[in-house]
Every structure is written in C-alpha cells, then in structure tokens.
Design a protein around this motif. Structure first.
Motif, PDB file in Angstrom:
ATOM      1  N   SER A 247       0.787  -1.222   0.000  1.00 35.31           N
ATOM      2  CA  SER A 247       0.000   0.000   0.000  1.00 35.31           C
ATOM      3  C   SER A 247       0.826   1.283   0.000  1.00 35.31           C
ATOM      4  CB  SER A 247      -0.932  -0.005   1.224  1.00 35.31           C
ATOM      5  OG  SER A 247      -1.756   1.116   1.261  1.00 35.31           O
ATOM      6  N   PHE A 248       1.977   1.287   0.654  1.00 35.69           N
ATOM      7  CA  PHE A 248       2.780   2.507   0.817  1.00 35.69           C
ATOM      8  C   PHE A 248       3.978   2.468  -0.138  1.00 35.69           C
ATOM      9  CE2 PHE A 248       6.077   5.138   2.659  1.00 35.69           C
ATOM     10  CZ  PHE A 248       5.381   6.231   3.142  1.00 35.69           C
ATOM     11  N   VAL A 249       4.108   3.506  -1.001  1.00 37.96           N
ATOM     12  CA  VAL A 249       3.233   4.654  -1.150  1.00 37.96           C
ATOM     13  C   VAL A 249       2.309   4.447  -2.340  1.00 37.96           C
ATOM     14  CG1 VAL A 249       4.872   6.252  -0.112  1.00 37.96           C
ATOM     15  CG2 VAL A 249       4.963   5.912  -2.541  1.00 37.96           C
ATOM     16  N   SER A 250       1.290   5.317  -2.460  1.00 38.74           N
ATOM     17  CA  SER A 250       0.300   5.184  -3.513  1.00 38.74           C
ATOM     18  C   SER A 250       0.886   5.501  -4.886  1.00 38.74           C
ATOM     19  CB  SER A 250      -0.865   6.135  -3.223  1.00 38.74           C
ATOM     20  OG  SER A 250      -1.703   6.268  -4.354  1.00 38.74           O
ATOM     21  N   ASP A 251       0.799   4.530  -5.799  1.00 38.58           N
ATOM     22  CA  ASP A 251       1.242   4.759  -7.171  1.00 38.58           C
ATOM     23  C   ASP A 251       0.422   5.859  -7.851  1.00 38.58           C
ATOM     24  OD1 ASP A 251       3.429   3.112  -7.476  1.00 38.58           O
ATOM     25  OD2 ASP A 251       2.274   1.396  -8.176  1.00 38.58           O
ATOM     26  N   HIS A 252      -0.891   5.834  -7.622  1.00 40.25           N
ATOM     27  CA  HIS A 252      -1.748   6.826  -8.274  1.00 40.25           C
ATOM     28  C   HIS A 252      -1.393   8.241  -7.823  1.00 40.25           C
ATOM     29  CE1 HIS A 252      -4.311   3.624  -9.822  1.00 40.25           C
ATOM     30  NE2 HIS A 252      -4.987   4.540 -10.491  1.00 40.25           N
ATOM     31  N   ALA A 253      -1.202   8.422  -6.524  1.00 36.92           N
ATOM     32  CA  ALA A 253      -0.844   9.754  -6.024  1.00 36.92           C
ATOM     33  C   ALA A 253       0.525  10.176  -6.534  1.00 36.92           C
ATOM     34  CB  ALA A 253      -0.873   9.761  -4.495  1.00 36.92           C
ATOM     35  N   THR A 254       1.465   9.236  -6.584  1.00 38.98           N
ATOM     36  CA  THR A 254       2.804   9.530  -7.092  1.00 38.98           C
ATOM     37  C   THR A 254       2.754   9.963  -8.547  1.00 38.98           C
ATOM     38  OG1 THR A 254       3.781   7.898  -5.580  1.00 38.98           O
ATOM     39  CG2 THR A 254       5.099   8.558  -7.486  1.00 38.98           C
ATOM     40  N   LEU A 255       2.074   9.175  -9.360  1.00 33.69           N
ATOM     41  CA  LEU A 255       1.946   9.475 -10.790  1.00 33.69           C
ATOM     42  C   LEU A 255       1.270  10.813 -11.018  1.00 33.69           C
ATOM     43  CD1 LEU A 255       1.928   8.576 -13.830  1.00 33.69           C
ATOM     44  CD2 LEU A 255      -0.264   7.488 -13.346  1.00 33.69           C
ATOM     45  N   ALA A 256       0.149  11.034 -10.329  1.00 31.03           N
ATOM     46  CA  ALA A 256      -0.624  12.257 -10.541  1.00 31.03           C
ATOM     47  C   ALA A 256       0.175  13.498 -10.148  1.00 31.03           C
ATOM     48  CB  ALA A 256      -1.931  12.190  -9.757  1.00 31.03           C
TER      49      ALA A 256
ATOM     50  N   VAL B 278      -6.024  18.492  -8.791  1.00 34.87           N
ATOM     51  CA  VAL B 278      -6.507  17.206  -9.314  1.00 34.87           C
ATOM     52  C   VAL B 278      -5.723  16.051  -8.700  1.00 34.87           C
ATOM     53  CG1 VAL B 278      -6.672  15.781 -11.393  1.00 34.87           C
ATOM     54  CG2 VAL B 278      -7.373  18.167 -11.480  1.00 34.87           C
ATOM     55  N   ALA B 279      -4.409  16.222  -8.550  1.00 34.68           N
ATOM     56  CA  ALA B 279      -3.583  15.173  -7.954  1.00 34.68           C
ATOM     57  C   ALA B 279      -3.966  14.920  -6.498  1.00 34.68           C
ATOM     58  CB  ALA B 279      -2.103  15.554  -8.059  1.00 34.68           C
ATOM     59  N   VAL B 280      -4.220  15.992  -5.763  1.00 38.79           N
ATOM     60  CA  VAL B 280      -4.655  15.835  -4.368  1.00 38.79           C
ATOM     61  C   VAL B 280      -6.008  15.116  -4.321  1.00 38.79           C
ATOM     62  CG1 VAL B 280      -5.359  17.091  -2.296  1.00 38.79           C
ATOM     63  CG2 VAL B 280      -3.332  17.818  -3.572  1.00 38.79           C
ATOM     64  N   PHE B 281      -6.902  15.488  -5.241  1.00 42.26           N
ATOM     65  CA  PHE B 281      -8.204  14.824  -5.284  1.00 42.26           C
ATOM     66  C   PHE B 281      -8.055  13.351  -5.652  1.00 42.26           C
ATOM     67  CE2 PHE B 281     -12.230  13.749  -7.523  1.00 42.26           C
ATOM     68  CZ  PHE B 281     -13.082  13.857  -6.424  1.00 42.26           C
ATOM     69  N   ALA B 282      -7.094  13.042  -6.519  1.00 45.17           N
ATOM     70  CA  ALA B 282      -6.828  11.648  -6.860  1.00 45.17           C
ATOM     71  C   ALA B 282      -6.467  10.858  -5.604  1.00 45.17           C
ATOM     72  CB  ALA B 282      -5.707  11.555  -7.888  1.00 45.17           C
ATOM     73  N   GLY B 283      -5.634  11.458  -4.755  1.00 45.75           N
ATOM     74  CA  GLY B 283      -5.279  10.795  -3.507  1.00 45.75           C
ATOM     75  C   GLY B 283      -6.475  10.611  -2.592  1.00 45.75           C
ATOM     76  N   PHE B 284      -7.328  11.633  -2.526  1.00 47.92           N
ATOM     77  CA  PHE B 284      -8.547  11.526  -1.718  1.00 47.92           C
ATOM     78  C   PHE B 284      -9.407  10.368  -2.212  1.00 47.92           C
ATOM     79  CE2 PHE B 284     -13.063  12.463  -1.223  1.00 47.92           C
ATOM     80  CZ  PHE B 284     -13.158  12.678   0.143  1.00 47.92           C
ATOM     81  N   CYS B 285      -9.519  10.242  -3.517  1.00 52.31           N
ATOM     82  CA  CYS B 285     -10.320   9.159  -4.096  1.00 52.31           C
ATOM     83  C   CYS B 285      -9.792   7.791  -3.685  1.00 52.31           C
ATOM     84  CB  CYS B 285     -10.330   9.261  -5.622  1.00 52.31           C
ATOM     85  SG  CYS B 285     -11.288  10.643  -6.286  1.00 52.31           S
TER      86      CYS B 285
ATOM     87  N   ASP C  89      -0.392   6.877   2.872  1.00 48.86           N
ATOM     88  CA  ASP C  89       0.049   6.353   1.569  1.00 48.86           C
ATOM     89  C   ASP C  89      -0.031   7.448   0.515  1.00 48.86           C
ATOM     90  OD1 ASP C  89       0.209   3.874   2.800  1.00 48.86           O
ATOM     91  OD2 ASP C  89      -1.721   3.186   2.013  1.00 48.86           O
ATOM     92  N   VAL C  90      -1.120   8.191   0.574  1.00 54.43           N
ATOM     93  CA  VAL C  90      -1.352   9.265  -0.384  1.00 54.43           C
ATOM     94  C   VAL C  90      -0.368  10.409  -0.174  1.00 54.43           C
ATOM     95  CG1 VAL C  90      -2.995  11.062  -1.057  1.00 54.43           C
ATOM     96  CG2 VAL C  90      -3.763   8.695  -0.767  1.00 54.43           C
ATOM     97  N   ILE C  91      -0.185  10.801   1.083  1.00 53.35           N
ATOM     98  CA  ILE C  91       0.755  11.884   1.385  1.00 53.35           C
ATOM     99  C   ILE C  91       2.156  11.510   0.915  1.00 53.35           C
ATOM    100  CG2 ILE C  91       1.857  13.181   3.246  1.00 53.35           C
ATOM    101  CD1 ILE C  91      -0.801  12.926   4.791  1.00 53.35           C
ATOM    102  N   GLY C  92       2.547  10.274   1.163  1.00 52.24           N
ATOM    103  CA  GLY C  92       3.852   9.817   0.700  1.00 52.24           C
ATOM    104  C   GLY C  92       3.966   9.847  -0.809  1.00 52.24           C
ATOM    105  N   GLY C  93       2.899   9.456  -1.506  1.00 52.15           N
ATOM    106  CA  GLY C  93       2.911   9.488  -2.960  1.00 52.15           C
ATOM    107  C   GLY C  93       3.004  10.902  -3.505  1.00 52.15           C
ATOM    108  N   LEU C  94       2.244  11.813  -2.922  1.00 49.39           N
ATOM    109  CA  LEU C  94       2.310  13.212  -3.357  1.00 49.39           C
ATOM    110  C   LEU C  94       3.715  13.778  -3.149  1.00 49.39           C
ATOM    111  CD1 LEU C  94      -1.089  14.531  -1.913  1.00 49.39           C
ATOM    112  CD2 LEU C  94      -0.600  13.822  -4.257  1.00 49.39           C
ATOM    113  N   ALA C  95       4.327  13.443  -2.011  1.00 48.17           N
ATOM    114  CA  ALA C  95       5.679  13.932  -1.730  1.00 48.17           C
ATOM    115  C   ALA C  95       6.697  13.317  -2.685  1.00 48.17           C
ATOM    116  CB  ALA C  95       6.053  13.614  -0.280  1.00 48.17           C
ATOM    117  N   LEU C  96       6.564  12.028  -2.966  1.00 49.14           N
ATOM    118  CA  LEU C  96       7.509  11.356  -3.858  1.00 49.14           C
ATOM    119  C   LEU C  96       7.417  11.918  -5.272  1.00 49.14           C
ATOM    120  CD1 LEU C  96       9.584   9.149  -4.469  1.00 49.14           C
ATOM    121  CD2 LEU C  96       7.680   7.541  -4.755  1.00 49.14           C
ATOM    122  N   GLY C  97       6.199  12.086  -5.774  1.00 49.47           N
ATOM    123  CA  GLY C  97       6.032  12.649  -7.110  1.00 49.47           C
ATOM    124  C   GLY C  97       6.599  14.042  -7.223  1.00 49.47           C
ATOM    125  N   THR C  98       6.377  14.857  -6.189  1.00 54.23           N
ATOM    126  CA  THR C  98       6.911  16.228  -6.180  1.00 54.23           C
ATOM    127  C   THR C  98       8.436  16.220  -6.167  1.00 54.23           C
ATOM    128  OG1 THR C  98       4.957  17.047  -5.006  1.00 54.23           O
ATOM    129  CG2 THR C  98       6.938  18.404  -4.911  1.00 54.23           C
TER     130      THR C  98
END
Length: 224
Positions: A110-119, A140-147, A158-167
């Motif tokens: 689960s950690f980290v979210s691929d979708h949040a990372t990609l978005a 939109v990327a933040v909303f993707a993580g919420f979804c 998982d989502v926060i980690g993905g957003l940070a990794l993508g950034t």
C-alpha cells in the motif's frame, strides 16, 4: 508488523465512511475518477499545456519541460518499487474490518500510492511550465489521492507519501532532465517536417541557441 498511527486509521475510516453513506451511482463515479479519471484529466492538461507552449518565445525549453512531466512520473513509479518492497505495508482492507472497498484485486503493498505519485509528478511537471494550469493539476492530484482513500485501497499517509515522492522526483531531477531534453527538442524544432510539434514560432529554436537560454527560461518559469 509495525503499528501505524491511530489518526491515520481514523481518517481512513472517516473518508471511506463517505462511500458507505453515498448512493451507488456516486461510488461508481468515484471509482472511475479515482482509478482512471484524474490521470486522464492530467494527461489532457498536459496536451493543453503543450499546445499553448508551442506558441511561446521559449517554446523549445517549455516543451522540453512538458516532455519531462510524464518521464518524471515514470521515474517516480520506478523509485516507488523498492520503497513498497522495503515498507511492506498491507492494503488497509486486509488489516481493518468494515471498510467499503470499491475496487477488487488490489493485493500489492500500500505505501506509497502509485496513483498519487503518478498524478503529482505529472502535475508538478506541468506547473513548472504553466503555473495556472499546473495549480489546477496539483488540485486534481490531491483529489486523486482523496479518491484512493475513499475507495478503501490506501491509507491517508500512503497518499501523502505518494504526493511527496512525485513532487520530489519532478523537482529534484528537473535540471538534469532539462539539460538532456532541451538539445533534443531543439533538434526536433529545427526539422521542417516535425518542428511544429515543438514550436509554432519559427525563430524560437534559434533564440534558444543563445548560451544559457534554456536556463534563463527555466528560471523565469519558476519565478513566474
């Protein structure tokens, strides 16, 4: 197995609880948006950003930045492979009862979210070239993580980690990527057959030939 902070689990239940209370059509909509819709929206934003970037005086470096956006997303997903293997966090529905799971078949870690990372990698890549469109992309990327949390397949962290990794990947590797991509895109821009894919301004390629032009353009985009 390490115990995760209770606030993370509580927020998971709070957000996923919305799916239990929502009508079936809303859950189906969120499932589609969370699985495909947000990424498709970011792809369309990238095409829009490319179409407008071709008309900029610094078209070559701007389009190079947009080419970097999907490449950054790919690199971020590759970086996430060893992270997932090291952390080995199970999907939340495997360890917590009572979750409304909207998507079947998610059995990887689960950690980290691929979708949040990609978005987020796509959104940040767009942001570095087009601030207004990029801000929309980040939302939109933040909303993707919420979804993903709403769907019951990820914890909030998982989502926060993905957003940070993508950034991080999109920003930290951008200078090296631009140094490689800008000469390549400049060569494409000078082609009589496919040059308009990069620049609709004939003199843009020549202007970007000036020493340090791509660096000044990139710095100007970041300061805008």
């Amino acid at each position: 197995m390490a115990e995760w902070d209770n606030p993370d689990v509580e927020l998971l239940y709070d957000i996923n609880g919305l799916a239990r209370e929502a009508p079936a059509w809303a859950d189906h909509l969120m499932e589609y948006v969370g699985e495909y819709g947000t990424v498709a929206a970011l792809a369309l934003m990238g095409v829009w950003a490319w179409w407008t970037a071709r008309r900029r005086p610094d078209a070559v470096s701007a389009v190079a930045g947009l080419v970097w956006a999907p490449l950054a997303a790919g690199v971020a997903l590759l970086v996430n492979v060893p992270i997932r293997g090291f952390v080995e966090r199970p999907r939340p529905f495997l360890t917590h009862d009572g979750l409304e799971v909207l998507v079947d078949g998610k059995r990887d870690f689960s950690f980290v979210s691929d979708h949040a990372t990609l978005a987020m990698a796509l959104a940040v890549g767009i942001f570095m070239v087009n601030r207004r469109l990029g801000l929309v992309g980040i939302l939109v990327a933040v909303f993707a993580g919420f979804c993903r949390v709403y769907m019951g397949v990820h914890y909030p962290t998982d989502v926060i980690g993905g957003l940070a990794l993508g950034t991080a990947v999109a920003l930290l590797l951008a200078p090296a990527a631009m140094a490689l991509l800008t000469p390549l895109l400049r060569a494409v821009a000078s082609s009589p057959r496919i040059g308009r894919l990069v620049s609709a301004v004939p003199e843009a390629a020549a202007r970007d030939e000036a020493p340090g032009a791509e660096r000044r353009s990139y710095d100007r985009d970041l300061a805008a």
